[in-house]
Design an enzyme around this catalytic site. Structure first.
Site, PDB file in Angstrom:
ATOM      1  N   ILE A  45      11.459  -6.108  -3.031  1.00 17.64           N
ATOM      2  CA  ILE A  45      12.386  -5.113  -3.959  1.00 17.64           C
ATOM      3  C   ILE A  45      11.819  -3.589  -3.737  1.00 17.64           C
ATOM      4  O   ILE A  45      12.340  -2.814  -4.170  1.00 17.64           O
ATOM      5  CB  ILE A  45      12.294  -5.540  -5.381  1.00 17.64           C
ATOM      6  CG1 ILE A  45      10.655  -5.835  -6.063  1.00 17.64           C
ATOM      7  CG2 ILE A  45      12.996  -6.927  -5.620  1.00 17.64           C
ATOM      8  CD1 ILE A  45      10.789  -5.999  -7.500  1.00 17.64           C
ATOM      9  N   GLY A  46      10.539  -3.719  -3.053  1.00 12.56           N
ATOM     10  CA  GLY A  46      10.246  -2.250  -2.825  1.00 12.56           C
ATOM     11  C   GLY A  46       9.058  -2.403  -1.743  1.00 12.56           C
ATOM     12  O   GLY A  46       8.306  -3.399  -1.755  1.00 12.56           O
ATOM     13  N   ARG A  47       8.580  -1.149  -1.509  1.00 13.35           N
ATOM     14  CA  ARG A  47       7.603  -1.159  -0.296  1.00 13.35           C
ATOM     15  C   ARG A  47       6.895   0.563  -0.355  1.00 13.35           C
ATOM     16  O   ARG A  47       7.651   1.582  -0.567  1.00 13.35           O
ATOM     17  CB  ARG A  47       8.024  -1.078   1.107  1.00 13.35           C
ATOM     18  CG  ARG A  47       7.328  -1.356   2.393  1.00 13.35           C
ATOM     19  CD  ARG A  47       7.882  -1.531   3.501  1.00 13.35           C
ATOM     20  NE  ARG A  47       8.095  -3.079   3.657  1.00 13.35           N
ATOM     21  CZ  ARG A  47       7.454  -4.033   4.060  1.00 13.35           C
ATOM     22  NH1 ARG A  47       6.199  -3.629   4.538  1.00 13.35           N
ATOM     23  NH2 ARG A  47       7.838  -5.235   3.936  1.00 13.35           N
ATOM     24  N   GLY A  48       5.467   0.343  -0.397  1.00 15.10           N
ATOM     25  CA  GLY A  48       4.967   1.650  -0.472  1.00 15.10           C
ATOM     26  C   GLY A  48       3.885   1.598   0.543  1.00 15.10           C
ATOM     27  O   GLY A  48       3.556   1.054   1.447  1.00 15.10           O
ATOM     28  N   GLY A  49       2.934   2.877   0.361  1.00 22.31           N
ATOM     29  CA  GLY A  49       1.977   2.999   1.333  1.00 22.31           C
ATOM     30  C   GLY A  49       0.928   2.040   1.200  1.00 22.31           C
ATOM     31  O   GLY A  49       0.108   1.850   2.172  1.00 22.31           O
ATOM     32  N   PHE A  50       0.473   1.178  -0.051  1.00 27.69           N
ATOM     33  CA  PHE A  50      -0.411   0.615  -0.275  1.00 27.69           C
ATOM     34  C   PHE A  50       0.068  -0.760  -0.390  1.00 27.69           C
ATOM     35  O   PHE A  50      -0.895  -1.775  -0.493  1.00 27.69           O
ATOM     36  CB  PHE A  50      -1.278   1.048  -1.369  1.00 27.69           C
ATOM     37  CG  PHE A  50      -1.972   2.251  -1.342  1.00 27.69           C
ATOM     38  CD1 PHE A  50      -3.098   2.534  -0.360  1.00 27.69           C
ATOM     39  CD2 PHE A  50      -1.587   3.236  -2.102  1.00 27.69           C
ATOM     40  CE1 PHE A  50      -3.657   3.709  -0.265  1.00 27.69           C
ATOM     41  CE2 PHE A  50      -2.144   4.564  -1.894  1.00 27.69           C
ATOM     42  CZ  PHE A  50      -3.185   4.838  -1.010  1.00 27.69           C
ATOM     43  N   VAL A  53       6.129  -4.956  -2.783  1.00 32.36           N
ATOM     44  CA  VAL A  53       6.446  -5.376  -4.195  1.00 32.36           C
ATOM     45  C   VAL A  53       7.690  -6.482  -3.824  1.00 32.36           C
ATOM     46  O   VAL A  53       8.561  -6.123  -3.256  1.00 32.36           O
ATOM     47  CB  VAL A  53       7.006  -4.329  -5.262  1.00 32.36           C
ATOM     48  CG1 VAL A  53       7.329  -4.886  -6.580  1.00 32.36           C
ATOM     49  CG2 VAL A  53       5.756  -3.185  -5.305  1.00 32.36           C
ATOM     50  N   LYS A  67       3.244  -7.045  -6.872  1.00 31.89           N
ATOM     51  CA  LYS A  67       2.586  -6.171  -5.854  1.00 31.89           C
ATOM     52  C   LYS A  67       1.668  -6.742  -5.022  1.00 31.89           C
ATOM     53  O   LYS A  67       0.674  -7.016  -5.385  1.00 31.89           O
ATOM     54  CB  LYS A  67       2.302  -4.903  -6.466  1.00 31.89           C
ATOM     55  CG  LYS A  67       1.696  -3.768  -5.574  1.00 31.89           C
ATOM     56  CD  LYS A  67       1.451  -2.454  -6.179  1.00 31.89           C
ATOM     57  CE  LYS A  67       0.896  -1.446  -5.318  1.00 31.89           C
ATOM     58  NZ  LYS A  67       0.485  -0.231  -6.283  1.00 31.89           N
ATOM     59  N   ASP A 176      -0.314  10.431  -8.485  1.00 31.63           N
ATOM     60  CA  ASP A 176       0.910  10.176  -7.378  1.00 31.63           C
ATOM     61  C   ASP A 176       2.221  10.065  -8.225  1.00 31.63           C
ATOM     62  O   ASP A 176       2.768   9.355  -8.067  1.00 31.63           O
ATOM     63  CB  ASP A 176       0.652   9.209  -6.530  1.00 31.63           C
ATOM     64  CG  ASP A 176       1.616   9.017  -5.303  1.00 31.63           C
ATOM     65  OD1 ASP A 176       2.179  10.209  -4.985  1.00 31.63           O
ATOM     66  OD2 ASP A 176       1.739   7.850  -4.669  1.00 31.63           O
TER      67      ASP A 176
END
Length: 217
Positions: A45-50, A53, A67, A176
């Protein structure tokens, strides 16, 4: 893990989900792997730099967000410990609820240059309440399908300010804060999320100097 152990861990997770006063649960990797369909793309459902999710579905039908931090050696433990340290004890209507965590290291056979070698594979995961309306950024683009009304925008602005004020009272600097890190519940109440770059200052400290620039410029 036995079935009895897994039932106990599931009960602890559901208690953290339903009881806002409950402490975050220490969860096994096998349990989080199971409720996310082995971290399948269908659950993403989500994706980030670290990290990435995933949606986790409990046997009761309740849904949480899981996460899974990237396995980059340089950042994994530092950001994991920083995020957990900031999230433990944080309870406010405008911050995402922290439900549990997983910190395990397995010895597994992995391929390397055509051979199988033993390696230490670290798993660092964080569990949060699932917020179905997504992030604030989805509603701010010029082509957003559901543009915000002014009264809703005001409530979101007010909620973010109250959340940030609460964090600063706890000596936490988010580091952030951006629309992608503000999630929305069913009532469009904003909840500040993603504390991977956050810092908790000491009681005697009122400022800090950032030496390394991460996150969004």
């Amino acid at each position: 893990m036995t079935d009895r152990d897994q039932d106990s861990e599931l009960a602890a997770l559901e208690k953290a989900l339903l009881d806002e006063s409950a402490d975050p649960a220490d969860l096994p990797f096998t349990l989080l792997k199971s409720i996310t369909g082995n971290f399948s793309e269908a659950h993403e459902i989500g994706r980030g730099g670290f990290g990435v999710v995933y949606k986790g579905v409990l046997p009761s039908g309740c849904t949480i967000a899981v996460k899974k931090l990237h396995e980059t050696f340089e950042i994994l433990d530092k950001n994991f410990k920083s995020e957990v340290a900031c999230l433990v004890g944080v309870k406010h209507k405008n911050t995402v609820r922290f439900l549990g965590y997983c910190s395990e290291t397995q010895q597994l056979m992995v391929p390397l240059h055509g051979n199988l070698v033993w390696a230490s594979v670290r798993h660092r995961l964080l569990c949060f309440e699932y917020l179905p309306k997504g992030c604030l950024a989805d509603y701010l683009s010029v082509d957003a399908s559901c543009p915000l009304q002014w009264i809703t925008s005001y409530q979101i602005i007010k909620g973010i300010c109250e959340g940030v004020y609460y964090l600063h009272q706890q000596q936490i600097i988010h580091m952030d804060l951006k629309p992608q890190n503000v999630l929305l519940d069913d009532n469009m109440m904003p909840k500040i999320a993603d504390f991977g770059l956050s810092r908790r200052l000491s009681e005697s400290q009122s400022w800090d100097i950032t030496k390394n620039n991460f996150g969004t410029m």
